[in-house]
Enzyme design. Structure first.
Site, PDB file in Angstrom:
ATOM      1  N   ASP A   1      -3.336  11.466  -9.095  1.00 52.88           N
ATOM      2  CA  ASP A   1      -2.790  10.548  -8.105  1.00 52.88           C
ATOM      3  C   ASP A   1      -1.325  10.925  -7.911  1.00 52.88           C
ATOM      4  O   ASP A   1      -0.727  11.577  -8.777  1.00 52.88           O
ATOM      5  CB  ASP A   1      -2.888   9.096  -8.580  1.00 52.88           C
ATOM      6  CG  ASP A   1      -2.834   8.096  -7.423  1.00 52.88           C
ATOM      7  OD1 ASP A   1      -3.881   7.564  -7.025  1.00 52.88           O
ATOM      8  OD2 ASP A   1      -1.718   7.860  -6.892  1.00 52.88           O
TER       9      ASP A   1
ATOM     10  N   CYS B   1     -11.930   4.034   3.270  1.00 56.43           N
ATOM     11  CA  CYS B   1     -11.595   2.618   3.446  1.00 56.43           C
ATOM     12  C   CYS B   1     -10.915   2.366   4.789  1.00 56.43           C
ATOM     13  O   CYS B   1     -10.284   1.328   4.976  1.00 56.43           O
ATOM     14  CB  CYS B   1     -10.731   2.128   2.285  1.00 56.43           C
ATOM     15  SG  CYS B   1      -9.161   2.981   2.156  1.00 56.43           S
TER      16      CYS B   1
ATOM     17  N   GLN C   1      -0.099  -1.610  -6.510  1.00 53.62           N
ATOM     18  CA  GLN C   1      -0.520  -1.540  -5.104  1.00 53.62           C
ATOM     19  C   GLN C   1      -1.307  -2.794  -4.725  1.00 53.62           C
ATOM     20  O   GLN C   1      -2.036  -3.334  -5.543  1.00 53.62           O
ATOM     21  CB  GLN C   1      -1.393  -0.298  -4.895  1.00 53.62           C
ATOM     22  CG  GLN C   1      -0.631   0.998  -5.129  1.00 53.62           C
ATOM     23  CD  GLN C   1      -1.525   2.220  -5.010  1.00 53.62           C
ATOM     24  OE1 GLN C   1      -2.623   2.154  -4.482  1.00 53.62           O
ATOM     25  NE2 GLN C   1      -1.051   3.347  -5.516  1.00 53.62           N
TER      26      GLN C   1
HETATM   27  N1  SAH Z   1      -9.577   5.047  -6.863  1.00 50.92           N
HETATM   28  C1  SAH Z   1      -8.677   3.942  -7.090  1.00 50.92           C
HETATM   29  C2  SAH Z   1      -8.061   3.404  -5.819  1.00 50.92           C
HETATM   30  C3  SAH Z   1      -7.385   4.433  -4.956  1.00 50.92           C
HETATM   31  S1  SAH Z   1      -6.311   3.790  -3.754  1.00 50.92           S
HETATM   32  C4  SAH Z   1      -9.393   2.834  -7.833  1.00 50.92           C
HETATM   33  O1  SAH Z   1     -10.579   2.966  -8.148  1.00 50.92           O
HETATM   34  O2  SAH Z   1      -8.758   1.819  -8.129  1.00 50.92           O
HETATM   35  C5  SAH Z   1      -5.667   5.272  -3.091  1.00 50.92           C
HETATM   36  C6  SAH Z   1      -4.751   6.043  -4.030  1.00 50.92           C
HETATM   37  O3  SAH Z   1      -4.389   7.247  -3.390  1.00 50.92           O
HETATM   38  C7  SAH Z   1      -3.433   5.354  -4.354  1.00 50.92           C
HETATM   39  O4  SAH Z   1      -3.353   5.199  -5.745  1.00 50.92           O
HETATM   40  C8  SAH Z   1      -2.339   6.309  -3.875  1.00 50.92           C
HETATM   41  O5  SAH Z   1      -1.264   6.420  -4.783  1.00 50.92           O
HETATM   42  C9  SAH Z   1      -3.100   7.609  -3.839  1.00 50.92           C
HETATM   43  N2  SAH Z   1      -2.597   8.610  -2.895  1.00 50.92           N
HETATM   44  C10 SAH Z   1      -2.252   8.446  -1.605  1.00 50.92           C
HETATM   45  N3  SAH Z   1      -1.942   9.629  -1.043  1.00 50.92           N
HETATM   46  C11 SAH Z   1      -2.097  10.569  -2.002  1.00 50.92           C
HETATM   47  C12 SAH Z   1      -1.949  11.982  -2.023  1.00 50.92           C
HETATM   48  N4  SAH Z   1      -1.579  12.649  -0.948  1.00 50.92           N
HETATM   49  N5  SAH Z   1      -2.216  12.635  -3.166  1.00 50.92           N
HETATM   50  C13 SAH Z   1      -2.600  11.962  -4.282  1.00 50.92           C
HETATM   51  N6  SAH Z   1      -2.768  10.621  -4.301  1.00 50.92           N
HETATM   52  C14 SAH Z   1      -2.524   9.937  -3.183  1.00 50.92           C
END
Ligand code: SAH
Length: 394
Positions: free
Chosen positions: A249, A338, A199
């Site tokens: 995730d 965010c 990502q």
């Molecule tokens: N916490 C992570 C960054 C998260 S970014 C870190 O510390 O690096 C947001 C994440 O949410 C992404 O990995 C994306 O795959 C996940 N995501 C988005 N929609 C989602 C959903 N409905 N259920 C589970 N995960 C989701």
């Protein structure tokens, strides 16, 4: 150097004078000459009464038609200019960090409007998110080579924001070769990132300090890390002394990286991952009467545009409620936002409401933003997009 003139409409220079770096197309005299300029071209901005104000990178096809790059009207936007801006950004990071793993350039805030550069040691990943930066691609790549002599430079030019600038979406290796994951070091842990297939640039450096703080709350407890991606928070918690961590995730690629990173740090025994929708997982865990000493939720932006603000706020409230239910007595909740459209106070209000909906009370321990390698532009509230709240729950 004299750049083509672009005139602000009368009375439209107040924001610019107050330090804001953007001009919208309806604030500029968009005559035939302006409209025919190639996207990304440097221009000289003039006030309605004919005084030069700044040099900007212009894009007649974007709503953000001009992005100020310097207030020095005599500047030339050339190789030396680009290198000086990147060198200034590098000096700041070298002051902040001992190791070469950080966001090297954070767009407007580093005087490089639309340019993001993340550094993973000798692998550098760029996002050229404005027509102006796309035009400067060659100079940016050469300046990075002179400053860092990196092994690899990746252009992750696949962010949807490029479409607003009329730019194509593509991922390209501009220098060297890369066919694998890279390692980065953060808070004394080794993480794996995938700059080509992951990502964004492959890693979210913005949560570095928040991961370190969350790790302190994890000691001895059972931890749930929702929206874990490659386990940034999950591994920090495991290394911080958590007994067990469950990372959730919907991206299998992210969870695979988390597992590989856990193995790399000798933390495999503590980490379990589940590929699932976060809200479905929250429901199932609640139905199963599971409790966690620390719940972390770092979701994607729920309000991607101003139009999504209301449903976005409802989403944060619901998330806080569902997470609140799962926190054990005297446990902790870490919840992040965010969405740059959601002001910090509005986010905190929704989380507070959600916790009340869950019948939970607590104390706000810490309200944080992104780490200092993501500086904010003082006149651009959007650049302070990240909000992270830490609660001690009763
Ligand atoms: N916490 C992570 C960054 C998260 S970014 C870190 O510390 O690096 C947001 C994440 O949410 C992404 O990995 C994306 O795959 C996940 N995501 C988005 N929609 C989602 C959903 N409905 N259920 C589970 N995960 C989701």
């Amino acid at each position: 150097m004299r750049y083509p003139p672009i005139h602000l409409l009368p009375g439209q220079d107040r924001r610019l004078r107050a330090g804001h770096p953007w001009l919208y197309s309806n604030e500029l005299r968009m005559d035939a000459a302006a409209k025919s300029l190639p996207p990304g071209e440097p221009v000289c901005l003039f006030s309605g009464d004919g005084r030069p104000l700044a040099i900007a990178l212009f894009n007649p096809h974007s709503l953000i038609a001009a992005r100020v790059i310097t207030r020095n009207k005599d500047a030339t936007i050339d190789a030396g200019f680009v290198e000086r801006r990147l060198a200034r950004a590098l000096r700041l990071r070298e002051r902040l960090f001992d190791l070469p793993y950080y966001r090297l350039a954070h767009a407007e805030a580093d005087g490089l409007p639309g340019l993001v550069v993340d550094r993973f040691g000798d692998v550098v990943v760029c996002q050229l998110n404005s027509a102006g930066m796309a035009e400067l691609e060659q100079l940016i790549v050469e300046a990075l080579e002179r400053l860092l002599a990196p092994r690899v430079i990746v252009l992750r030019n696949d962010s949807p924001v490029r479409e607003l600038e009329g730019l194509a979406l593509e991922t390209r290796v501009a220098r060297g070769e890369l066919d694998d994951q890279v390692e980065l070091v953060e808070n004394d842990l080794i993480h794996l990132a995938d700059p080509l297939g992951g990502q964004k640039t492959g890693w979210y450096y913005d949560q570095r300090d928040n991961r370190a703080f969350a790790a302190r709350l994890a000691r001895g407890g059972r931890v749930l890390d929702l929206y874990s991606y490659s386990g940034g928070f999950a591994l920090a918690a495991a290394a911080g002394g958590a007994k067990a961590v469950l990372a959730i995730d919907r991206s299998q690629g992210g969870l695979d990286l988390a597992l590989a990173s856990a193995a790399r740090n000798g933390l495999s025994e503590k980490l379990a991952v589940e590929r699932q929708d976060a809200f479905a997982a929250l429901e199932a865990l609640a139905a199963d009467k599971q409790r966690f000493d620390l719940v972390i939720a770092d979701p994607p932006a729920f309000a991607k545009s101003k139009r999504d603000l209301k449903p976005g706020l409802r989403g944060y409230r619901k998330l806080a409620r569902s997470c609140g239910v799962l926190v054990a007595e005297a446990g902790f909740l870490v919840i992040a936002c965010c969405s740059h459209n959601v002001p910090a106070e509005a986010f905190a209000d929704e989380v507070q409401r959600g916790l009340r909906d869950a019948g939970r009370g607590g104390r706000l321990l810490r309200q944080a933003g992104a780490g200092p390698d993501h500086p904010g532009h003082p006149a651009l509230p959007e650049s302070g997009y990240l909000k992270c709240l830490f609660y001690a729950i009763d």
